[in-house]
Design a protein around this motif. Structure first.
Motif, PDB file in Angstrom:
ATOM      1  N   GLY A   4       1.083  -1.141   0.158  1.00 43.34           N
ATOM      2  CA  GLY A   4       0.102  -0.032  -0.064  1.00 43.34           C
ATOM      3  C   GLY A   4       0.721   1.182   0.075  1.00 43.34           C
ATOM      4  O   GLY A   4       0.596   2.306  -0.613  1.00 43.34           O
ATOM      5  N   GLU A   5       1.847   1.339   0.842  1.00 42.35           N
ATOM      6  CA  GLU A   5       2.874   2.481   0.801  1.00 42.35           C
ATOM      7  C   GLU A   5       3.535   2.770  -0.474  1.00 42.35           C
ATOM      8  O   GLU A   5       3.493   3.692  -0.943  1.00 42.35           O
ATOM      9  N   ILE A   6       4.082   1.552  -1.186  1.00 36.79           N
ATOM     10  CA  ILE A   6       4.719   1.542  -2.584  1.00 36.79           C
ATOM     11  C   ILE A   6       3.575   2.206  -3.579  1.00 36.79           C
ATOM     12  O   ILE A   6       3.822   3.036  -4.586  1.00 36.79           O
ATOM     13  N   ASP A   7       2.202   1.687  -3.351  1.00 39.78           N
ATOM     14  CA  ASP A   7       1.292   1.984  -4.216  1.00 39.78           C
ATOM     15  C   ASP A   7       0.955   3.589  -4.143  1.00 39.78           C
ATOM     16  O   ASP A   7       0.838   4.189  -5.214  1.00 39.78           O
ATOM     17  N   LEU A   8       1.096   4.231  -2.962  1.00 44.31           N
ATOM     18  CA  LEU A   8       0.994   5.541  -2.824  1.00 44.31           C
ATOM     19  C   LEU A   8       1.938   6.216  -3.321  1.00 44.31           C
ATOM     20  O   LEU A   8       1.921   7.397  -3.854  1.00 44.31           O
ATOM     21  N   THR A  10       4.204   5.599  -5.752  1.00 49.78           N
ATOM     22  CA  THR A  10       4.074   5.363  -7.037  1.00 49.78           C
ATOM     23  C   THR A  10       3.013   6.423  -7.690  1.00 49.78           C
ATOM     24  O   THR A  10       3.133   7.259  -8.625  1.00 49.78           O
ATOM     25  N   ALA A  11       1.750   6.493  -7.003  1.00 50.62           N
ATOM     26  CA  ALA A  11       0.692   7.465  -7.233  1.00 50.62           C
ATOM     27  C   ALA A  11       1.359   8.867  -7.320  1.00 50.62           C
ATOM     28  O   ALA A  11       1.116   9.682  -8.202  1.00 50.62           O
ATOM     29  N   GLU A  12       1.806   9.002  -6.312  1.00 47.02           N
ATOM     30  CA  GLU A  12       2.355  10.671  -5.951  1.00 47.02           C
ATOM     31  C   GLU A  12       3.573  10.890  -6.949  1.00 47.02           C
ATOM     32  O   GLU A  12       3.534  11.968  -7.672  1.00 47.02           O
ATOM     33  N   PHE A  13       4.532   9.874  -7.465  1.00 50.68           N
ATOM     34  CA  PHE A  13       5.421  10.078  -8.583  1.00 50.68           C
ATOM     35  C   PHE A  13       4.656  10.384  -9.782  1.00 50.68           C
ATOM     36  O   PHE A  13       5.154  11.313 -10.532  1.00 50.68           O
ATOM     37  N   PHE A  14       3.796   9.757 -10.290  1.00 46.11           N
ATOM     38  CA  PHE A  14       2.837  10.059 -11.237  1.00 46.11           C
ATOM     39  C   PHE A  14       2.466  11.198 -11.497  1.00 46.11           C
ATOM     40  O   PHE A  14       2.329  12.087 -12.476  1.00 46.11           O
ATOM     41  N   GLY A  15       1.897  11.589 -10.055  1.00 44.62           N
ATOM     42  CA  GLY A  15       1.197  12.789 -10.233  1.00 44.62           C
ATOM     43  C   GLY A  15       2.031  14.156 -10.289  1.00 44.62           C
ATOM     44  O   GLY A  15       1.682  15.194 -10.400  1.00 44.62           O
ATOM     45  N   ALA A  16       3.551  13.895  -9.839  1.00 49.21           N
ATOM     46  CA  ALA A  16       4.130  14.937  -9.964  1.00 49.21           C
ATOM     47  C   ALA A  16       4.257  15.882 -11.289  1.00 49.21           C
ATOM     48  O   ALA A  16       4.744  16.995 -11.457  1.00 49.21           O
ATOM     49  N   LEU A  33      10.893  12.167  -3.345  1.00 54.82           N
ATOM     50  CA  LEU A  33      10.601  10.862  -3.318  1.00 54.82           C
ATOM     51  C   LEU A  33      11.658   9.921  -3.816  1.00 54.82           C
ATOM     52  O   LEU A  33      11.660   8.353  -3.403  1.00 54.82           O
ATOM     53  N   MET A  34      12.973  10.414  -3.923  1.00 55.87           N
ATOM     54  CA  MET A  34      13.851   9.490  -4.403  1.00 55.87           C
ATOM     55  C   MET A  34      14.924   9.740  -3.493  1.00 55.87           C
ATOM     56  O   MET A  34      14.977  10.824  -2.774  1.00 55.87           O
ATOM     57  N   ILE A  35      15.854   8.774  -3.306  1.00 56.74           N
ATOM     58  CA  ILE A  35      17.010   8.954  -2.577  1.00 56.74           C
ATOM     59  C   ILE A  35      17.958   9.400  -2.871  1.00 56.74           C
ATOM     60  O   ILE A  35      18.170   9.734  -4.132  1.00 56.74           O
ATOM     61  N   PRO A  36      18.601  10.241  -2.088  1.00 59.10           N
ATOM     62  CA  PRO A  36      20.027  11.127  -2.789  1.00 59.10           C
ATOM     63  C   PRO A  36      20.940  10.044  -3.628  1.00 59.10           C
ATOM     64  O   PRO A  36      20.964   8.941  -3.403  1.00 59.10           O
ATOM     65  N   GLY A  37      21.222  10.516  -4.772  1.00 61.40           N
ATOM     66  CA  GLY A  37      21.939   9.613  -5.682  1.00 61.40           C
ATOM     67  C   GLY A  37      21.221   8.747  -6.371  1.00 61.40           C
ATOM     68  O   GLY A  37      21.664   7.943  -7.208  1.00 61.40           O
ATOM     69  N   GLY A  38      19.735   8.888  -6.570  1.00 63.27           N
ATOM     70  CA  GLY A  38      18.953   8.057  -7.550  1.00 63.27           C
ATOM     71  C   GLY A  38      19.505   8.123  -8.810  1.00 63.27           C
ATOM     72  O   GLY A  38      19.760   9.040  -9.135  1.00 63.27           O
TER      73      GLY A  38
END
Length: 132
Positions: A4-8, A10-16, A33-38
């Protein structure tokens, strides 16, 4: 709870990238949403590898400067595998918008690698392939 956390996330990522209805796209959230150095990779027609900053800055200009309007992309299917504090998601997506006054639609595949951090799940890397 991890799925559920990963789904949320991912939705936040697409919504950006969403700037429909005159609202401002919030591409800057990718930094959070990403780690430093992603790592971010675009495949074909030319392989391109981006840092988070190299990815975010031109998209902020494109989505905020009036060239690309009424844009959104969304996941249409996915499969997610979780093993402890790592996860991998493979998903299909669709997108549409108006670029330089011309409506367009497209679709592709994204793979997203997640890691659980002390602050919760974050994206370690993602890559995409736009279908021709």
């Amino acid at each position: 709870m991890s799925k559920g956390e990963i789904d949320l996330l991912t939705a936040e990522f697409f919504g950006a990238f969403d700037n429909r209805g005159g609202k401002a796209a919030d591409v800057a959230r990718i930094r959070r949403l990403m780690i430093p150095g992603g790592v971010i990779v675009a495949t074909g027609p030319e392989l391109t590898v981006y840092t988070v900053e190299e990815f975010v800055e031109p998209r902020e200009r494109l989505l905020g400067g009036g060239r690309l309007v009424e844009f959104a992309e969304w996941e249409t299917s996915e499969r997610t595998e979780i093993a402890g504090d790592i996860a991998s998601r493979f998903g299909e997506y669709a997108k549409s918008g108006i670029l330089d006054g011309e409506p367009f639609e497209g679709a592709g595949t994204k793979t997203i690698q997640f890691v659980r951090t002390p602050q919760g799940w974050r994206i370690a890397a993602f890559a995409w392939y736009d279908h021709p």
